[in-house]
Design a protein around this motif. Structure first.
Motif, PDB file in Angstrom:
ATOM      1  N   ARG A  18       6.231   7.097   2.827  1.00  0.00           N
ATOM      2  CA  ARG A  18       6.079   6.017   1.860  1.00  0.00           C
ATOM      3  C   ARG A  18       7.237   5.036   1.980  1.00  0.00           C
ATOM      4  N   GLN A  61       0.812  -1.215   0.000  1.00  0.00           N
ATOM      5  CA  GLN A  61       0.000   0.000   0.000  1.00  0.00           C
ATOM      6  C   GLN A  61       0.850   1.271   0.000  1.00  0.00           C
ATOM      7  N   ARG A  62       2.068   1.182  -0.485  1.00  0.00           N
ATOM      8  CA  ARG A  62       2.983   2.314  -0.395  1.00  0.00           C
ATOM      9  C   ARG A  62       2.454   3.560  -1.088  1.00  0.00           C
ATOM     10  N   GLU A  63       1.688   3.419  -2.161  1.00  0.00           N
ATOM     11  CA  GLU A  63       1.176   4.571  -2.896  1.00  0.00           C
ATOM     12  C   GLU A  63       0.084   5.312  -2.121  1.00  0.00           C
ATOM     13  N   ARG A  64      -0.486   4.695  -1.119  1.00  0.00           N
ATOM     14  CA  ARG A  64      -1.558   5.326  -0.331  1.00  0.00           C
ATOM     15  C   ARG A  64      -1.019   6.296   0.715  1.00  0.00           C
ATOM     16  N   TYR A  65       0.280   6.214   1.009  1.00  0.00           N
ATOM     17  CA  TYR A  65       0.871   7.058   2.040  1.00  0.00           C
ATOM     18  C   TYR A  65       1.495   8.304   1.416  1.00  0.00           C
TER      19      TYR A  65
END
Length: 173
Positions: A48, A39-43
């Motif tokens: 990130r 879920q790195r793109e959500r942070y």
């Protein structure tokens, strides 16, 4: 999470680290580190998780400096209070015996059934269905409570498994 070989290498003059190293460094569980990666793109960019730098023997490696910078930002902005709390609470494998709403409800149902078993002198077929109609709830939940209550009742009566269900012995002719 098991990995063969070292969790840290020098590649192109910089240290790279695996997820196992990240888990040891941060104290995060495997599921938490996996969530950071997936879920790195959500942070926000400051929090990130770093991108994969290289893959060695099917293991992803990340720049150690980037991981350390990510962890410093994460600790400052989010904190570490929830680390180790991911996933299910530890238990004994027999449901929610650790407490909580569902266990309290089961305990009440078992008490009702124990009283019924004492009144009736033992188990009667259809007891769970009748209690579900009278008290509400699902029949299967009542059946599980009946099973637990029967075990307690039979144990309190000093019956073992062979005596709990006496059947006439069949003669072989």
């Amino acid at each position: 999470m098991s990995e063969a070989g070292p969790a840290r290498w020098i590649v192109d003059g910089r240290w790279v680290v695996s997820r196992a190293w990240v888990m040891a460094y941060t104290g995060a569980s495997a599921s938490t580190v996996n969530r950071w990666c997936v879920q790195r793109e959500r942070y926000p960019e400051a929090r990130r998780f770093p991108e994969v730098v290289c893959t060695l023997n099917r293991t992803h490696y990340y720049a150690q400096e980037a991981v350390e910078a990510f962890w410093a930002a994460w600790k400052t902005e989010v904190g570490t209070g929830r680390l180790g709390a991911a996933g299910r609470r530890p238990g004994d494998g027999r449901g929610n015996h650790g407490g909580g709403h569902s266990r309290a409800g089961r305990d009440r149902a078992v008490a009702v059934i124990l009283a019924e078993l004492r009144r009736a002198g033992g188990y009667r077929r259809g007891m769970a269905a009748r209690l579900a109609r009278e008290h509400g709830g699902g029949e299967r939940s009542w059946q599980r409570a009946v099973t637990e209550a029967r075990t307690l009742y039979e144990h309190s009566q000093g019956l073992d498994d062979a005596e709990a269900d006496p059947r006439p012995e069949q003669s072989v002719s």
